[in-house]
Structure formats: C-alpha cells, structure tokens
Enzyme design. Structure first.
Site, PDB file in Angstrom:
ATOM      1  N   CYS A   8      10.469  78.338  15.051  1.00 21.52           N
ATOM      2  CA  CYS A   8      10.812  79.656  16.484  1.00 21.52           C
ATOM      3  C   CYS A   8       8.961  80.306  15.870  1.00 21.52           C
ATOM      4  CB  CYS A   8      11.592  80.696  15.748  1.00 21.52           C
ATOM      5  SG  CYS A   8      12.924  80.254  15.357  1.00 21.52           S
ATOM      6  N   CYS A 485       4.181  70.525   2.250  1.00 27.44           N
ATOM      7  CA  CYS A 485       5.197  70.834   1.775  1.00 27.44           C
ATOM      8  C   CYS A 485       5.172  69.545   2.410  1.00 27.44           C
ATOM      9  CB  CYS A 485       5.873  71.901   2.407  1.00 27.44           C
ATOM     10  SG  CYS A 485       7.763  70.973   2.525  1.00 27.44           S
ATOM     11  N   CYS A 488       9.579  65.532   4.440  1.00 29.13           N
ATOM     12  CA  CYS A 488      10.561  64.871   4.862  1.00 29.13           C
ATOM     13  C   CYS A 488      10.199  63.501   4.804  1.00 29.13           C
ATOM     14  CB  CYS A 488      10.277  65.282   6.383  1.00 29.13           C
ATOM     15  SG  CYS A 488       8.876  65.525   7.038  1.00 29.13           S
TER      16      CYS A 488
END
Length: 526
Positions: A8, A485, A488
């Site tokens: 978002c 981060c 993934c």
C-alpha cells in the site's frame, strides 16, 4: 515480475493553523490543503490500485474528521476526470489536514469495507481517530486470537488493519489522556512485522510513524507551515517541496503534530535495520529516493551487476530488451556496459493495468494482453531479456512464448536483476506461501547454480536463465547487507514471528506437500 502483488501507499499533509498560507498550498487556502491529497496519492498509485481514500480534519464542521474511500484507482475514486464532481468532493471534504491511502490487499478482501483509511468514531475527540496503514503484522494470528479470547469480542474483517485499529483503541481507552507518541511507544511493544502509519484524530492531532526496523519506506518534508509525508519522495517532490527539505523518517521514529507544533521523536529503540530491498528493485517509483538512495541509481547498479556476470558471445545480432517498465534502468545499464543496444522490443499496453497490483484472478489472460512484441526489432536476434524478478513465472512464460511466436526471436536469454525468490514475505508483499513461488522447487541438494538455472530455463522455455547472487543486492542498493530485509531470497527473517511463520510454511510443505493457505492467516498463537 508483473504478476507480483504489492502492499500500500500512505500519505499525510497538514497546514499548521494561524500561519500565512504556504506557497505550495492550493488557491483555496490553508483550510483546504486536503485538496492536495489526491495529487499525492496519484504519485503513489504504483503501490496499489484496488482502492483509495482519505480522511480530512476540519474543526468548523460537525464531522470533525470525515473519511471518503472507494474501490478503484485514484482518478476514478476522486472523480478527477469530471471537474464538477471532483470539485464537489473536494469542497465537501475540505480540511486543514488529511491522511490518504492507496491499497492492494495483502491481507483481507477486495470489497470497500477493507479500503483505508479506517475510521473509528467515538464521543470523545481524543478517541475518535482515523488511520492509514502500510505493511503487515507477522503476529497477526496471535493478536487476533488474543483479542477474540477476551470478553465477548468479535472481528468483522480478516485483516491486520482491523486488529491495529482495536490495538490503538485499547491504548486510548479509559480516562487517561495519553499523548500520541506514548500511544505509539506502547503499541510497538505488541507488534511484530513491518509498518508505516498515518493517524489523524478529531482534536486535529496527527501522527506519522515508521516501524523499528525501517522495513517500509516513509519520508517527510516541512517548509514553513506546511508538513507532508508519504511512502515515497516523488509525492513530495511533485507538490513542490525542495529536494533538500525531503528527509527519510528514521526507523522507530514518529512525527506528531499537536497544539505544541511539530515534533520528531524516537518511540522505539532498535539498533537493527531491515529495509525491504524490493522497494529499490521494483516497487517504488523510479523517480523516488528511499533512505538517501536513488531508486534509479540502484536499478542502474543492478544492470552493472548483470553485465559483470554475462558470458554470452556479443555480436551485431545480440540485443538487450527490458520487460517494461521497471526493468528499463537495469537493462539500459547492462547494455551500456556490454557495448550492445538496449531496444524496446516489447511494447506495454498502458491501458491493460498492472497485473501484479490488480485484484483479478486470471493473471495468464492479463499477461497475454499486457505486452506486444515487435518482430521488426526481435526477428532473428539473440535477445537478452532483462526482468527485475521472477516470482510465480506466470507472466514470464506467456512473454517468452509471444517473443518466439510473434517476435520471431532466434534465442531468448533471461537475465533477472534479483536473486531467486525462495521464501515467502510476511511483511506486506503478497507472496506468502512457498508453493506459489517459482524458484523453490528447483533447489536440489548438491546442485550447482548453473544446473538449477538450466532446469529453470527448460521449464519456462528460455535458452538460458541467470539471476544475480544475493551479495549483489547490498552493493546495488548501497546499504550494508545487515541493514536490508532479504528474507525472501535467504530465508532469514528480521523478526521472530516472521521466522516462525517460515518454519510453519516449510513444515506444511514437508508434511503435506502444500502451503497454499496464507500462513499468517492460519497460524495459531503459541
């Protein structure tokens, strides 16, 4: 990576009362600064097209804060193509402050009740608030189960945004008049995940906060009496703020606007950082700067990383072709380093929408109409096709087939400006299960990268496939690896609940061969 869903975008704007109108303000003056919000949300449209909305504050109307939100892109929601209807809307919701939101569903459904901002009415002005939220709570299930176990509670929506609304309400409950910064301090102790939020209450107070790891982006600018904040700097640049006045909001910090003015304070101590690297690779507008690193320069550096690894023979029939639009900077940079042309051999249909960001279920059909190959450019060529990532491979399979059949390319060599996506994201990107990802099934014990890439190429119909190594990301983003981060692409998560969810997903795959239900929605509290 066109089949990937996103999170978002959040924005906020405030013209401080009792001061002369800012030069950046609208002609209608400080009391209608809310008119700038649709323009800001347009610049964040890349972050969500499912819904849009805003909440405005006006002390001179009965509805001190009032929220308008609908399904659809910003232009449609705010009726920007219809001058009369747009003007009526802006006049009805005019205010000296506003928060806004664009959404794609990473948690929750696709109807208007999930659109943001979320407003909670209350008799007391302090407890009457609205907020917009970007991110995802990795401990959603634990928070949900705890709420439902208390008294006779009921949750109307399966979304962490409603959980957050109740947690904020809990902090504001009782007779105490807690400052917003203290509310945020207390709230942060119960949240595991990634988030930015903007909150506006009926006292005319505003709070803009960024999570303690800085996973989700947020920047702000203050020029005279005008304050603005947004998920991306481009929304502030296009309002007219000077570039040197636009600053990243530091991780674990919050901005509050009260009768005492504007304050920037740390609400949570954290020495660790975990900025989402995908923001630079794909999600953010190429014109934005995130945490002092240009998105464009990061993507340019990714292309240089690809060029250093390239070992194909270069001749007059070898061309680089970007997958529009976010791969262009990397493709152009790669081609420049290799001394070969970068040519737009794929034309994107601008009116087909963005398949990663829409709520549709048939990605294959959308991907098929999204790009048109140009045989005049591709026929007989050795094509180095540059993509920013391959997540589910839906678009890539369709694209390769069209480039061969329609474009008549002689060879297609896929180069991915990202390492293989091997693990889900539990922080706001809709790739929350292992089974939906393309790369994990190709990882075999004692297998080399070349063998894995060869198997991938055979599966999607490419002559070859190559990804960047993990270490390339930190170099391109120009941040220390331990400040990013990279869960993934490594399976190592920056928060305890994120790591726990990954272990649950691995267990589901190992024991049941399937983890097709979103892990964070079914995980039980421990």
């Amino acid at each position: 990576m066109s089949e990937l869903f996103h999170e978002c975008g959040v924005a906020a704007i405030y013209h401080l009362p009792g001061q002369p109108a800012s030069p950046l303000c609208t002609p209608q003056g400080p009391e209608e600064v809310s008119r700038l919000m649709p323009r800001m949300l347009l610049d964040l449209q890349n972050r969500g097209q499912l819904s849009a909305g805003f909440t405005t504050y006006n002390p001179h109307r009965n509805q001190l804060i009032d929220t308008y939100r609908k399904l659809g892109p910003v232009t449609q929601v705010f009726r920007l193509n219809h001058r009369g209807k747009a003007e009526n809307l802006m006049r009805e919701y005019a205010g000296r402050a506003a928060i806004g939101h664009v959404r794609y569903a990473t948690c929750g459904g696709e109807d208007c009740s999930f659109a943001q901002p979320f407003e909670r009415h209350h008799l007391q002005k302090l407890k009457w608030f609205s907020f917009a939220f970007n991110g995802q709570l990795a401990n959603y299930a634990q928070l949900r189960d705890k709420l439902l176990a208390e008294d006779d509670h009921h949750l109307a929506r399966a979304t962490d945004t409603e959980i957050l609304m109740h947690e904020i309400s809990r902090e504001l409950s009782g007779d105490r008049r807690i400052p917003l910064i203290d509310m945020m301090r207390n709230l942060a102790t119960r949240l595991d995940g990634a988030y930015t939020l903007a909150l506006l209450n009926a006292q005319g107070e505003m709070l803009v906060a960024r999570d303690p790891l800085g996973n989700k982006p947020m920047c702000y600018a203050i020029e005279g009496p005008l304050f603005a904040a947004a998920s991306e700097s481009v929304a502030l640049v296009n309002l007219g703020f000077k570039s040197d006045s636009i600053k990243p909001l530091e991780a674990g910090h919050a901005i509050t606007i009260t009768d005492e003015g504007i304050k920037i304070e740390q609400y949570c101590e954290s020495s660790e950082r975990a900025h989402c690297f995908f923001e630079w690779i794909y999600f953010s507008n190429v014109a934005s700067t995130l945490d002092d690193r240009s998105v464009y320069l990061a993507r340019k550096a990714l292309g240089e990383e690809l060029a250093r690894l390239e070992d194909l023979p270069m001749d007059d029939d070898t061309i680089v072709v970007p997958v529009p639009d976010t791969s262009k900077a990397a493709a152009d940079s790669m081609a420049y380093q290799l001394g070969i042309p970068s040519i737009e051999g794929l034309i994107r249909n601008r009116y087909s929408g963005r398949t990663f960001i829409e709520g549709g279920r048939d990605r294959v059909a959308k991907a098929a109409i999204k790009y048109t190959p140009l045989p005049e450019v591709l026929a007989g060529k050795r094509v180095i096709l540059v993509e920013d990532s391959i997540v589910r491979s839906t678009t890539m399979r369709v694209l390769l087939s069209k480039i061969r059949d329609v474009g008549q390319a002689r060879e297609i060599h896929v180069r991915v400006a990202c390492p293989p996506i091997i693990a889900p994201c539990f922080y706001g990107i809709d790739m929350s299960t292992i089974s939906e990802l393309f790369a994990p099934s190709f990882r075999k014990p004692n297998q080399s990268s070349d063998e894995m890439f060869a198997a991938m190429a055979a599966e999607i119909g490419a002559d070859s496939v190559r990804y960047l190594p993990v270490e390339s990301i930190a170099r391109a983003v120009a941040k220390p690896a331990d400040h990013l981060c990279r869960a993934c692409i490594t399976g190592e998560y920056p928060t305890p609940c994120g790591q726990q969810l990954y272990e649950i997903a691995l267990e589901n795959i190992e024991n049941h061969g399937d983890d097709s239900v979103r892990t964070y929605e079914v995980a039980k509290s421990h």
